[in-house]
Design an enzyme around this catalytic site. Structure first.
Site, PDB file in Angstrom:
ATOM      1  N   HIS A 169       0.845  -1.193   0.000  1.00  0.00           N
ATOM      2  CA  HIS A 169       0.000   0.000   0.000  1.00  0.00           C
ATOM      3  C   HIS A 169       0.885   1.249   0.000  1.00  0.00           C
ATOM      4  CE1 HIS A 169      -2.781   2.864   2.242  1.00  0.00           C
ATOM      5  NE2 HIS A 169      -3.487   2.514   1.192  1.00  0.00           N
TER       6      HIS A 169
ATOM      7  N   GLU B 251      -0.349  -1.007  -4.737  1.00  0.00           N
ATOM      8  CA  GLU B 251      -1.366   0.045  -4.819  1.00  0.00           C
ATOM      9  C   GLU B 251      -0.655   1.386  -4.701  1.00  0.00           C
ATOM     10  OE1 GLU B 251      -4.267   2.973  -2.936  1.00  0.00           O
ATOM     11  OE2 GLU B 251      -2.257   2.370  -2.323  1.00  0.00           O
TER      12      GLU B 251
ATOM     13  N   ASP C 254      -1.463   5.973  -5.470  1.00  0.00           N
ATOM     14  CA  ASP C 254      -2.488   6.986  -5.715  1.00  0.00           C
ATOM     15  C   ASP C 254      -2.028   7.919  -6.838  1.00  0.00           C
ATOM     16  OD1 ASP C 254      -4.070   6.290  -3.166  1.00  0.00           O
ATOM     17  OD2 ASP C 254      -2.054   6.676  -2.416  1.00  0.00           O
TER      18      ASP C 254
ATOM     19  N   HIS D 212      -0.372  10.703  -2.196  1.00  0.00           N
ATOM     20  CA  HIS D 212      -1.679  10.375  -1.624  1.00  0.00           C
ATOM     21  C   HIS D 212      -2.669  11.534  -1.670  1.00  0.00           C
ATOM     22  CE1 HIS D 212      -4.777   9.667   1.451  1.00  0.00           C
ATOM     23  NE2 HIS D 212      -4.819   8.510   0.818  1.00  0.00           N
TER      24      HIS D 212
ATOM     25  N   GLU E 241      -4.991   3.809  -8.014  1.00  0.00           N
ATOM     26  CA  GLU E 241      -6.112   4.484  -7.346  1.00  0.00           C
ATOM     27  C   GLU E 241      -6.131   5.939  -7.805  1.00  0.00           C
ATOM     28  OE1 GLU E 241      -6.407   4.751  -2.996  1.00  0.00           O
ATOM     29  OE2 GLU E 241      -8.005   6.197  -3.396  1.00  0.00           O
TER      30      GLU E 241
HETATM   31  O1  G3P Z   1      -6.822   1.805  -2.387  1.00  0.00           O
HETATM   32  C1  G3P Z   1      -6.982   1.436  -1.050  1.00  0.00           C
HETATM   33  C2  G3P Z   1      -6.729   2.599  -0.130  1.00  0.00           C
HETATM   34  O2  G3P Z   1      -5.489   3.177  -0.457  1.00  0.00           O
HETATM   35  C3  G3P Z   1      -7.797   3.646  -0.194  1.00  0.00           C
HETATM   36  O3  G3P Z   1      -7.623   4.676   0.709  1.00  0.00           O
HETATM   37  O4  G3P Z   1      -6.952   6.908   1.438  1.00  0.00           O
HETATM   38  O5  G3P Z   1      -5.326   5.029   1.591  1.00  0.00           O
HETATM   39  O6  G3P Z   1      -5.929   5.988  -0.619  1.00  0.00           O
HETATM   40  P1  G3P Z   1      -6.407   5.699   0.769  1.00  0.00           P
HETATM   41 MG    MG Z   2      -4.824   4.662  -1.897  1.00  0.00          MG
END
Ligand code: G3P
Ligand code: MG
Length: 245
Positions: free
Chosen positions: A6, A33, A35, A48, A108
């Site tokens: 993540h 994952e 962003d 993020h 994402e």
């Molecule tokens: O994609 C899963 C998670 O990352 C979603 O929330 O705020 O950590 O981007 P966030």
């Molecule tokens: Mg995320």
């Protein structure tokens, strides 16, 4: 169960930086994952938040900076274990680091209220620009309009539904929205990752991945529950021998 890094190995290195992704690769991660945002001059970048406040201590929006301006900021300024300067990477740099051996690449897309008009076309063009990338891509967004636009522009793209502030009560309407865009995955917040919710989503024919899971105890509990993947800041959260499926 997939262990999805993540924002890279973001428990050990500043989130969403090349350092965090390199480390995740070294730790044996195959699923990632991150962003995605877009600069003022149209460069896709990985970070993020919409602003640099939490990472560089500057309340400036990525949308208002060119990539050359964005590169000036140290986004490791607030990382507790290691403050060696790190820059916001271009999406392409991230893919060069993790792409070759990757299984899943979860893009994402942060695009609340369509703050980056046209980001869907831009990302689709990028996914098609490198051999094998489109097949590994799974695109998610908290923004339903963004998911809809991706679907309208590309029937083959794998989409994941992400429910913003989703509560157990809102799960069934959320499943409807996920189906409406033809999502294959449902990414569920840990706080509502109960057996009943997980089984409802699976019964609807979607894979369930839970975020963000940072303790071994939770990881093992969710594995037992039959979730398909967990997003974690610690890619070494479970030993290989503990992973089933
Ligand atoms: O994609 C899963 C998670 O990352 C979603 O929330 O705020 O950590 O981007 P966030
Ligand atoms: Mg995320």
């Amino acid at each position: 169960m997939k262990i999805i890094s993540h924002r890279g190995a973001s428990g050990y290195a500043p989130e969403n930086t090349l350092k965090a992704f390199r480390l995740a690769v070294e730790m044996g991660s195959r699923d990632f994952e991150f962003d995605v945002h877009r600069t003022k001059d149209g460069i896709l970048v990985v970070h993020h938040d919409f602003s640099l406040k939490a990472t560089a201590g500057k309340d400036i929006r990525i949308a208002d900076l060119t990539y050359a301006e964005l590169r000036q900021f140290n986004v490791a300024a607030y990382f507790k274990h290691d403050k060696a300067p790190q820059r916001v990477p271009r999406l392409e740099e991230v893919i060069d680091v993790i792409g070759p051996g990757a299984g899943w690449l979860n893009f994402e897309v942060k695009n609340d209220a369509n703050v980056y008009p046209g980001i869907e076309e831009k990302l689709l063009a990028f996914l098609r620009s490198k051999p094998g990338l489109f097949e590994k891509a799974l695109v998610s967004s908290f923004d339903q309009g963004t998911l809809k636009r991706f679907r309208e522009r590309c029937p083959q793209l794998k989409l994941a539904y992400l429910g913003h502030n989703l509560s157990a009560i809102l799960l069934l309407p959320a499943l409807k929205l996920a189906r409406a865009v033809g999502a294959v995955n449902f990414h569920l917040a840990m706080r509502i990752a109960f057996r009943l919710n997980v089984s409802r989503i699976k019964k609807a024919g979607l894979r369930v991945c839970v975020y963000t899971v940072n303790t071994r105890k939770d990881a093992l509990r969710l594995q037992k529950m039959g979730v398909d993947g967990i997003f974690t800041n610690y890619p070494d959260i479970l030993g290989k021998w503990e992973l089933k499926g």
